[in-house]
Design a protein around this motif. Structure first.
Motif, PDB file in Angstrom:
ATOM      1  N   HIS A   1     -15.635 -12.432  27.384  1.00 63.55           N
ATOM      2  CA  HIS A   1     -15.674 -13.416  26.287  1.00 63.55           C
ATOM      3  C   HIS A   1     -14.279 -13.961  26.070  1.00 63.55           C
ATOM      4  O   HIS A   1     -13.277 -13.307  26.364  1.00 63.55           O
ATOM      5  CB  HIS A   1     -16.171 -12.717  25.028  1.00 63.55           C
ATOM      6  N   ALA A   2     -14.226 -15.181  25.604  1.00 61.87           N
ATOM      7  CA  ALA A   2     -12.921 -15.807  25.421  1.00 61.87           C
ATOM      8  C   ALA A   2     -12.022 -14.957  24.542  1.00 61.87           C
ATOM      9  O   ALA A   2     -10.792 -14.973  24.667  1.00 61.87           O
ATOM     10  CB  ALA A   2     -13.094 -17.184  24.772  1.00 61.87           C
ATOM     11  N   ASN A   3     -12.661 -14.260  23.583  1.00 58.84           N
ATOM     12  CA  ASN A   3     -11.852 -13.441  22.680  1.00 58.84           C
ATOM     13  C   ASN A   3     -11.964 -11.959  23.044  1.00 58.84           C
ATOM     14  O   ASN A   3     -11.983 -11.081  22.205  1.00 58.84           O
ATOM     15  CB  ASN A   3     -12.278 -13.672  21.229  1.00 58.84           C
TER      16      ASN A   3
ATOM     17  N   PHE B   1     -11.733  -8.193  16.556  1.00 56.08           N
ATOM     18  CA  PHE B   1     -13.073  -8.708  16.874  1.00 56.08           C
ATOM     19  C   PHE B   1     -13.959  -7.551  17.217  1.00 56.08           C
ATOM     20  O   PHE B   1     -13.503  -6.519  17.689  1.00 56.08           O
ATOM     21  CB  PHE B   1     -13.019  -9.687  18.067  1.00 56.08           C
TER      22      PHE B   1
ATOM     23  N   TYR C   1      -8.288 -14.753  11.177  1.00 49.32           N
ATOM     24  CA  TYR C   1      -9.184 -14.704  12.338  1.00 49.32           C
ATOM     25  C   TYR C   1      -8.700 -13.643  13.269  1.00 49.32           C
ATOM     26  O   TYR C   1      -7.600 -13.727  13.837  1.00 49.32           O
ATOM     27  CB  TYR C   1      -9.229 -16.086  13.036  1.00 49.32           C
TER      28      TYR C   1
HETATM   29  C1  LIG Z   1     -12.068 -16.979  20.290  1.00 50.64           C
HETATM   30  O1  LIG Z   1     -11.173 -16.800  19.171  1.00 50.64           O
HETATM   31  C2  LIG Z   1     -10.484 -17.957  18.730  1.00 50.64           C
HETATM   32  C3  LIG Z   1      -9.515 -17.602  17.654  1.00 50.64           C
HETATM   33  O2  LIG Z   1      -8.732 -16.625  17.973  1.00 50.64           O
HETATM   34  C4  LIG Z   1     -11.553 -18.964  18.345  1.00 50.64           C
HETATM   35  O3  LIG Z   1     -10.922 -20.191  17.881  1.00 50.64           O
HETATM   36  C5  LIG Z   1     -12.522 -19.259  19.460  1.00 50.64           C
HETATM   37  O4  LIG Z   1     -13.562 -20.077  19.051  1.00 50.64           O
HETATM   38  C6  LIG Z   1     -13.143 -17.983  19.985  1.00 50.64           C
HETATM   39  N1  LIG Z   1     -13.975 -18.330  21.187  1.00 50.64           N
HETATM   40  C7  LIG Z   1     -15.290 -18.100  21.198  1.00 50.64           C
HETATM   41  C8  LIG Z   1     -15.955 -18.578  22.465  1.00 50.64           C
HETATM   42  O5  LIG Z   1     -15.906 -17.492  20.350  1.00 50.64           O
END
Ligand SMILES: *[C@@H]1O[C@H](CO)[C@@H](O)[C@H](O)[C@H]1NC(C)=O
Ligand SMILES: *[C@@H]1O[C@H](CO)[C@@H](O)[C@H](O)[C@H]1NC(C)=O
Ligand SMILES: *[C@@H]1O[C@H](CO)[C@@H](O)[C@H](O)[C@H]1NC(C)=O
Ligand SMILES: *[C@@H]1O[C@H](CO)[C@@H](O)[C@H](O)[C@H]1NC(C)=O
Ligand SMILES: *[C@@H]1O[C@H](CO)[C@@H](O)[C@H](O)[C@H]1NC(C)=O
Ligand SMILES: *[C@@H]1O[C@H](CO)[C@@H](O)[C@H](O)[C@H]1NC(C)=O
Ligand SMILES: CC(=O)N[C@H]1CO[C@H](CO)[C@@H](O)[C@@H]1O
Length: 537
Positions: free
Chosen positions: A27-29, A49, A81
């Motif tokens: 996942h991106a995060n 997260f 966040y």
């Molecule tokens: C991942 O986290 C960032 C903030 O750190 C957020 O802006 C972004 O939308 C997130 N990506 C997803 C795919 O949830």
């Protein structure tokens, strides 16, 4: 910010094929990490997260569990966040002096002692530190304004202001000597007022914290005592050393000072004011003995007053009559008597004026009917029954209201004649021949200055029959002069003649009244009540 990364190992699924690039599916995060056993790669959600690391990683709100739990006491939790941070509540500061913190290094929020800042409560204010706050109250000598204590200087409008007692309150009978100021703690010093002596007590007063002067307990004793009393007066104004008096209503001052003064020796020097009843300058005016007036003079003792006495007399029965006179007299006396030459049977109006007092009192009076003067007759003795008698009269001796009556008295053993009793008129109807009767009545107007009257001429005079005298009898002839005004009657009688009809020898005794025998005339004075007793001897 100090971020502590925790390494979370997510147990990977047993690889279906070695060819799968696990990291590409993260996942991106999420991060791609080595497996702990080194058997491959695994996706882990980043710090802050939660999720499976591949299909979802969502933000975890750390603050949700409560600021005090995650950040500690007196804090505010701020979620970010993927993370969070803490700040201190107002009144607290972080122990590491940073604006924001994460308490995992032991940083905590501690109370700020605001009172360390000088003058936070303003002049006269006293600061008290509270947990997370502070409050102000006023120091001794200061009072809160625009609010109540305790107060907060930023929130309330209240402030402390120095206590000001104002000018020192003077106590009765004291005077202020000095004062150091009017604020808290100032001292005022007093002394006794004029006319007073310091008996006991404290002569100073201090400005208290409540804004009031206190402490003055000086007792005052008057030197001269209560205000002096003067008869018939009242006190207009007074202080302890001076009294001003005034006469009460109905009284006026008879000279003298109207001020009493408390002397140095401690006794009143009393006013000399004398108050006397207000009376007219002439009072108690009355007529005395018919011809005199008496009055009381109201004036200053030593003064001389000049009086003008004017009087006017009038008579009902004599329109032309006017007796108008005046005279002056000056006197120091308190009581005056003045006899006036008032004429008889006259109404008088007498007015007396006190010239300097410009006051006039008037009285009316009347004079009485006097006994007429005795007529002047020529006394004779006759031996004829028709004697002619003479009467002389000076003009104005009798007033117009008078008349004459001629009485005939037959001589008997004893004859009593009363001049005041009205005589009988008819000699014929008499039962006793001895009784006297009126033989004639002549009005004074008919007399002029002289008159000859013949007794027994048989004519009528004034309604009376002048009956002839009996030959051979003895008679006395009496002349009665009468003054009459309304119901008042005065008379006088004189013996006019003696008729000798026979050889009787008579002696006359005049028993009761004064008599005067002249050469030609016998005049009997004594007025209307005289009674003669004749006795035959
Ligand atoms: C991942 O986290 C960032 C903030 O750190 C957020 O802006 C972004 O939308 C997130 N990506 C997803 C795919 O949830
Ligand atoms: C009383 O009044 C008089 C006159 O006004 C004044 O001179 C005097 O000082 C006063 N005395 C006192 C004790 O007030
Ligand atoms: C007191 O006396 C003075 C002068 O004698 C007079 O002017 C004053 O009016 C008097 N005061 C009173 C209250 O009668
Ligand atoms: C005096 O006055 C009274 C009353 O007016 C009157 O009746 C009387 O006749 C008068 N007397 C004389 C003498 O004028
Ligand atoms: C005269 O005065 C007296 C007393 O004042 C009074 O009684 C009398 O009636 C008066 N007489 C006349 C005639 O006015
Ligand atoms: C009265 O009589 C005398 C003498 O007898 C005489 O001289 C006189 O004139 C007479 N008077 C009058 C008023 O008649
Ligand atoms: C970060 C880390 O430890 N990476 C290691 C993962 O495993 C490979 C070989 O198996 C190492 O070369 C990496 O250094």
């Amino acid at each position: 910010m100090i971020v502590v990364f925790l390494l979370c190992v997510v147990a990977g699924m047993p690889a279906a094929g070695q060819t799968l690039d696990v990291c590409a599916t993260c996942h991106a995060n999420a991060t791609c990490d080595n497996k702990s056993d080194g058997s491959g790669k695994v996706c882990n959600c980043k710090y802050g997260f939660v999720g499976n690391g591949r299909t979802f990683c969502q933000d975890k709100d750390e603050c949700q569990i409560g600021a005090s739990k995650i950040c500690g006491q007196h804090t505010t939790c701020h979620n970010t966040y993927g993370s969070y941070y803490c700040t201190c509540l107002s009144g607290y500061s972080p122990s590491n002096n940073m604006a924001i913190f994460i308490p995992n290094d032991g940083t905590h929020c501690q109370d700020i002692d605001e009172c360390r800042i000088t003058n936070l409560c303003g002049e006269g204010g006293q600061c008290r530190n509270l947990d997370g706050s502070f409050e102000c109250s006023c120091q001794l000598g200061y009072q809160v304004h625009n609010g109540v204590q305790p107060f907060h200087p930023h929130r309330d409008k209240a402030f402390c202001k120095v206590v000001d007692c104002g000018p020192p309150a003077s106590v009765e009978d004291t005077v202020l000597l000095s004062v150091t100021g009017t604020t808290y703690g100032s001292v005022a010093t007093f002394a006794c007022d004029e006319g007073f002596i310091w008996a006991r007590g404290d002569s100073t007063s201090v400005c208290g914290a409540n804004g009031l002067w206190r402490g003055l307990t000086m007792v005052c004793e008057a030197k001269c005592g209560p205000v002096p009393f003067l008869a018939n007066s009242e006190v207009v104004w007074h202080n302890r050393s001076v009294v001003i008096h005034r006469c009460v209503d109905g009284y006026h001052s008879w000279r003298g000072s109207n001020v009493s003064v408390c002397g140095m020796s401690g006794v009143w020097q009393k006013a000399t004011l004398t108050c006397i009843e207000i009376k007219p300058p002439i009072n108690h005016l009355y007529v005395l003995n018919e011809k005199c007036v008496r009055w009381r003079a109201e004036k200053y003792e030593e003064d001389t007053e000049v009086y003008k006495v004017a009087y006017i007399g009038s008579r009902d029965y004599q329109r032309s009559f006017h007796d108008k006179r005046k005279q002056f007299l000056s006197s120091k006396a308190d009581q005056l008597d003045l006899c006036l030459s008032l004429l008889p049977v006259t109404n008088y109006s007498i007015s007396i004026t006190a010239v300097s007092a410009r006051f006039t009192a008037t009285i009316t009076t009347n004079t009485s009917l006097p006994v007429p003067p005795a007529p002047v007759v020529y006394y004779r003795e006759f031996e004829t029954p028709v004697p002619t008698l003479r009467l002389r009269r000076s003009a104005n001796t009798l007033d117009p209201i008078s008349l004459y009556q001629v009485y005939v008295l037959p001589v008997e053993e004893i004859i009593v004649f009363d001049c005041s009793s009205p005589g009988r008129s008819d000699p014929l109807s008499k039962s006793k021949s001895s009784s006297e009767y009126i033989t004639a009545q002549i009005h004074v107007r008919q007399v002029r200055t002289e008159m000859n009257f013949t007794v027994g001429d048989g004519l009528h005079y004034g309604g009376f029959y002048n009956a002839p005298l009996e030959n051979g009898r003895n008679y006395y002839i009496i002349l009665r002069a009468v003054s009459q005004w309304k119901t008042d009657l005065k008379s006088v009688c004189v013996l006019w003649a003696k008729i000798k009809g026979t050889s009787y020898v008579l002696r006359v005794s005049l028993l009761s009244t004064a008599a005067s025998v002249g050469l030609f005339a016998l005049v009997i004075l004594g007025g209307y009540s005289c009674t003669w007793y004749f006795k035959k001897t």
